[in-house]
Design a protein around this motif. Structure first.
Motif, PDB file in Angstrom:
ATOM      1  N   LYS A 251       0.828  -1.205   0.000  1.00 53.01           N
ATOM      2  CA  LYS A 251       0.000   0.000   0.000  1.00 53.01           C
ATOM      3  C   LYS A 251       0.864   1.258   0.000  1.00 53.01           C
ATOM      4  O   LYS A 251       1.713   1.437   0.855  1.00 53.01           O
ATOM      5  CB  LYS A 251      -0.924   0.003   1.217  1.00 53.01           C
ATOM      6  N   GLY A 252       0.596   2.118  -0.981  1.00 51.61           N
ATOM      7  CA  GLY A 252       1.161   3.454  -0.993  1.00 51.61           C
ATOM      8  C   GLY A 252       0.062   4.386  -0.529  1.00 51.61           C
ATOM      9  O   GLY A 252      -0.220   4.501   0.653  1.00 51.61           O
ATOM     10  N   GLU A 253      -0.616   5.000  -1.501  1.00 53.29           N
ATOM     11  CA  GLU A 253      -1.785   5.825  -1.178  1.00 53.29           C
ATOM     12  C   GLU A 253      -3.012   4.919  -1.118  1.00 53.29           C
ATOM     13  O   GLU A 253      -3.360   4.255  -2.106  1.00 53.29           O
ATOM     14  CB  GLU A 253      -1.961   6.910  -2.242  1.00 53.29           C
ATOM     15  N   GLU A 254      -3.668   4.909   0.035  1.00 52.57           N
ATOM     16  CA  GLU A 254      -4.750   3.957   0.321  1.00 52.57           C
ATOM     17  C   GLU A 254      -5.809   3.895  -0.778  1.00 52.57           C
ATOM     18  O   GLU A 254      -6.224   2.823  -1.197  1.00 52.57           O
ATOM     19  CB  GLU A 254      -5.415   4.329   1.653  1.00 52.57           C
ATOM     20  N   ASN A 255      -6.239   5.041  -1.256  1.00 53.40           N
ATOM     21  CA  ASN A 255      -7.308   5.071  -2.252  1.00 53.40           C
ATOM     22  C   ASN A 255      -6.786   5.334  -3.667  1.00 53.40           C
ATOM     23  O   ASN A 255      -7.547   5.716  -4.554  1.00 53.40           O
ATOM     24  CB  ASN A 255      -8.346   6.129  -1.876  1.00 53.40           C
ATOM     25  N   GLY A 256      -5.494   5.135  -3.834  1.00 58.82           N
ATOM     26  CA  GLY A 256      -4.897   5.320  -5.153  1.00 58.82           C
ATOM     27  C   GLY A 256      -5.257   4.181  -6.090  1.00 58.82           C
ATOM     28  O   GLY A 256      -5.853   3.178  -5.683  1.00 58.82           O
TER      29      GLY A 256
ATOM     30  N   GLU B  97       9.582   4.257  -0.274  1.00 60.14           N
ATOM     31  CA  GLU B  97       9.289   5.205  -1.354  1.00 60.14           C
ATOM     32  C   GLU B  97       7.817   5.614  -1.287  1.00 60.14           C
ATOM     33  O   GLU B  97       6.952   4.812  -0.931  1.00 60.14           O
ATOM     34  CB  GLU B  97       9.561   4.561  -2.715  1.00 60.14           C
ATOM     35  N   ASN B  98       7.532   6.840  -1.663  1.00 58.60           N
ATOM     36  CA  ASN B  98       6.151   7.267  -1.785  1.00 58.60           C
ATOM     37  C   ASN B  98       5.646   6.857  -3.166  1.00 58.60           C
ATOM     38  O   ASN B  98       6.206   7.269  -4.178  1.00 58.60           O
ATOM     39  CB  ASN B  98       6.035   8.788  -1.621  1.00 58.60           C
ATOM     40  N   HIS B  99       4.627   6.030  -3.207  1.00 57.14           N
ATOM     41  CA  HIS B  99       4.014   5.712  -4.499  1.00 57.14           C
ATOM     42  C   HIS B  99       2.509   5.932  -4.364  1.00 57.14           C
ATOM     43  O   HIS B  99       1.888   5.472  -3.395  1.00 57.14           O
ATOM     44  CB  HIS B  99       4.352   4.293  -4.973  1.00 57.14           C
ATOM     45  N   PRO B 100       1.921   6.637  -5.319  1.00 48.17           N
ATOM     46  CA  PRO B 100       0.542   7.135  -5.178  1.00 48.17           C
ATOM     47  C   PRO B 100      -0.508   6.093  -5.565  1.00 48.17           C
ATOM     48  O   PRO B 100      -1.495   6.402  -6.238  1.00 48.17           O
ATOM     49  CB  PRO B 100       0.522   8.322  -6.140  1.00 48.17           C
ATOM     50  N   ASN B 101      -0.318   4.868  -5.116  1.00 56.14           N
ATOM     51  CA  ASN B 101      -1.171   3.779  -5.571  1.00 56.14           C
ATOM     52  C   ASN B 101      -1.025   2.589  -4.634  1.00 56.14           C
ATOM     53  O   ASN B 101      -0.241   2.618  -3.676  1.00 56.14           O
ATOM     54  CB  ASN B 101      -0.800   3.378  -7.002  1.00 56.14           C
ATOM     55  N   VAL B 102      -1.761   1.538  -4.924  1.00 56.02           N
ATOM     56  CA  VAL B 102      -1.606   0.257  -4.229  1.00 56.02           C
ATOM     57  C   VAL B 102      -1.067  -0.735  -5.251  1.00 56.02           C
ATOM     58  O   VAL B 102      -1.654  -0.902  -6.325  1.00 56.02           O
ATOM     59  CB  VAL B 102      -2.948  -0.241  -3.644  1.00 56.02           C
ATOM     60  N   VAL B 103       0.061  -1.372  -4.930  1.00 51.98           N
ATOM     61  CA  VAL B 103       0.719  -2.276  -5.877  1.00 51.98           C
ATOM     62  C   VAL B 103       0.455  -3.723  -5.477  1.00 51.98           C
ATOM     63  O   VAL B 103       0.568  -4.084  -4.302  1.00 51.98           O
ATOM     64  CB  VAL B 103       2.235  -2.000  -5.937  1.00 51.98           C
ATOM     65  N   TYR B 104       0.120  -4.516  -6.461  1.00 48.06           N
ATOM     66  CA  TYR B 104      -0.125  -5.944  -6.255  1.00 48.06           C
ATOM     67  C   TYR B 104       0.946  -6.723  -7.015  1.00 48.06           C
ATOM     68  O   TYR B 104       0.963  -6.723  -8.250  1.00 48.06           O
ATOM     69  CB  TYR B 104      -1.517  -6.320  -6.774  1.00 48.06           C
ATOM     70  N   GLY B 105       1.860  -7.357  -6.265  1.00 47.31           N
ATOM     71  CA  GLY B 105       2.855  -8.241  -6.866  1.00 47.31           C
ATOM     72  C   GLY B 105       2.271  -9.642  -6.912  1.00 47.31           C
ATOM     73  O   GLY B 105       2.014 -10.243  -5.871  1.00 47.31           O
ATOM     74  N   VAL B 106       2.042 -10.155  -8.122  1.00 40.71           N
ATOM     75  CA  VAL B 106       1.261 -11.381  -8.279  1.00 40.71           C
ATOM     76  C   VAL B 106       2.074 -12.479  -8.953  1.00 40.71           C
ATOM     77  O   VAL B 106       2.753 -12.237  -9.965  1.00 40.71           O
ATOM     78  CB  VAL B 106      -0.020 -11.100  -9.103  1.00 40.71           C
TER      79      VAL B 106
END
Length: 361
Positions: free
Chosen positions: A55-60, A200-209
């Protein structure tokens, strides 16, 4: 063999793991071990794909980075009365790369070594010697003297069979030789992207799959994407290296060491123009080497993710690899590291405004 650093140790464990479509537990456990420290949450879908959430930005926007866990291999279908094993290919194989190759059968009682056999040429008529042996005429010899003995050793129909091959750092230490690069290198890239995003600040939620059953129809990517519902999806996989004798640039443009391949088109998808343009602009801005390719045959997990749910802009980024869908392949470590760098930097730029702009490109 050269001394293995932390990255090479991970790559060895990933490629050594045995996991044909429908049997991905072992590579999933390896990927889980390496990606868990960088994830806020771990999930799976109903088919067994591994989903690590950072999780970066929760609602990103939701960004899915997918490599597939499975490798091409075989499955035992019959044991004949003399103890020889008949098998089914699982994933795409070319008969000429299979014969006389060593394999590992994974049974309920442990692993058994075998070799793929056929009739010797000495007893074949001249016309037959000129033809490749059909896969249906091959068998696996495990040294058993009877069906009962093979069964006593634990062999049963449905058992997984994988190529036997040792991870090797070549004399040029940038070149890595192993089985199952297709697609444990994609799993490694997903792991390292999450690792790079630590702090790092990333404006989203990343899913490594780590998806399952890619080699038999991009199946796990479909179920994983239905669970994640990504706004953007990047499939990371192997591509074709066209830098060996007999391959023309018209057939395959990719060259090992020239950077990650940005796939323009394949049999499963026309790549999304807006996402592709963003990736290329980031690569050019940061002087990250990259190359392009188009594959009229084959596909990647992006072929499923771009049509899952309501659809998501998707792109395949691949690593030029020699001899895919054989016992062993070769790739270039720089291409792997540049793919990680490129995808990490793209993720950092995928805020809501950018994603919305891409979506309606």
């Amino acid at each position: 063999m050269a001394k293995l650093d932390e990255t090479l140790t991970m790559l060895k464990e990933l490629t050594d793991a045995k996991g044909i479509p429908g049997n991905e537990r072992e590579p999933r456990e390896v990927m889980k071990k390496y990606i868990t420290p960088y994830a806020d949450k771990m999930e799976t879908d109903g088919l067994g794909s591994l989903i690590a959430v950072k999780k970066g930005e929760e609602n990103g926007p939701k960004i899915m980075i997918a490599g597939h866990l499975d490798e091409v291999g075989f499955m035992i279908t019959q044991i004949d009365e003399k103890g020889f094993l008949r098998f089914q290919t699982v994933g795409g194989w070319w008969s000429q790369v299979m014969l006389a190759q060593r394999v590992t059968i994974v049974t309920s009682k442990g692993e058994i070594t075998g070799i793929i056999g056929s009739k010797p040429p000495h007893i074949l008529p001249p016309e037959a010697r000129k033809k490749p042996v059909d896969i249906k005429d091959m068998f696996i010899d495990i040294g058993a003297s009877s069906r009962d003995e093979a069964r006593e050793w634990g062999v049963a129909p449905g058992d997984m069979v994988v190529p036997h091959f040792d991870f090797t750092v070549m004399n040029n230490e940038k070149l890595l030789l192993a089985k199952a690069w297709d697609n444990r290198i994609g799993c490694a890239i997903a792991i390292d992207v999450l690792k790079n995003l630590q702090g790092e600040n990333h404006p989203n939620v990343v899913y490594g799959v780590g998806t399952v059953q890619e080699e038999v129809g991009l199946r796990g990517a479909k179920t994983a994407a239905n669970k994640v519902q990504p706004d953007i999806s990047i499939a990371v996989d192997v591509g074709i290296a066209g830098d060996t004798p007999g391959v023309s640039e018209k057939e395959a443009q990719g060259k090992m060491g020239d950077g990650p391949q940005i796939i323009l088109y394949d049999a499963s998808m026309v790549s999304h123009k807006g996402l592709r343009d963003l990736v290329v602009s980031v690569a050019e801005e940061l002087n990250i080497p990259h190359q392009f390719d188009a594959l009229p045959g084959g596909g990647t997990d992006a072929g499923s993710t771009h049509v899952a749910g309501e659809g998501a802009p998707s792109l395949a980024i691949t690593i030029a690899t020699r001899y895919i869908h054989t016992h062993g392949g070769i790739l270039h470590r720089d291409d792997y590291e540049n793919a990680v760098k490129l995808i990490t930097e793209v993720v950092k730029r995928l805020d809501r405004k950018t994603v919305d702009t891409i979506t309606y490109e």
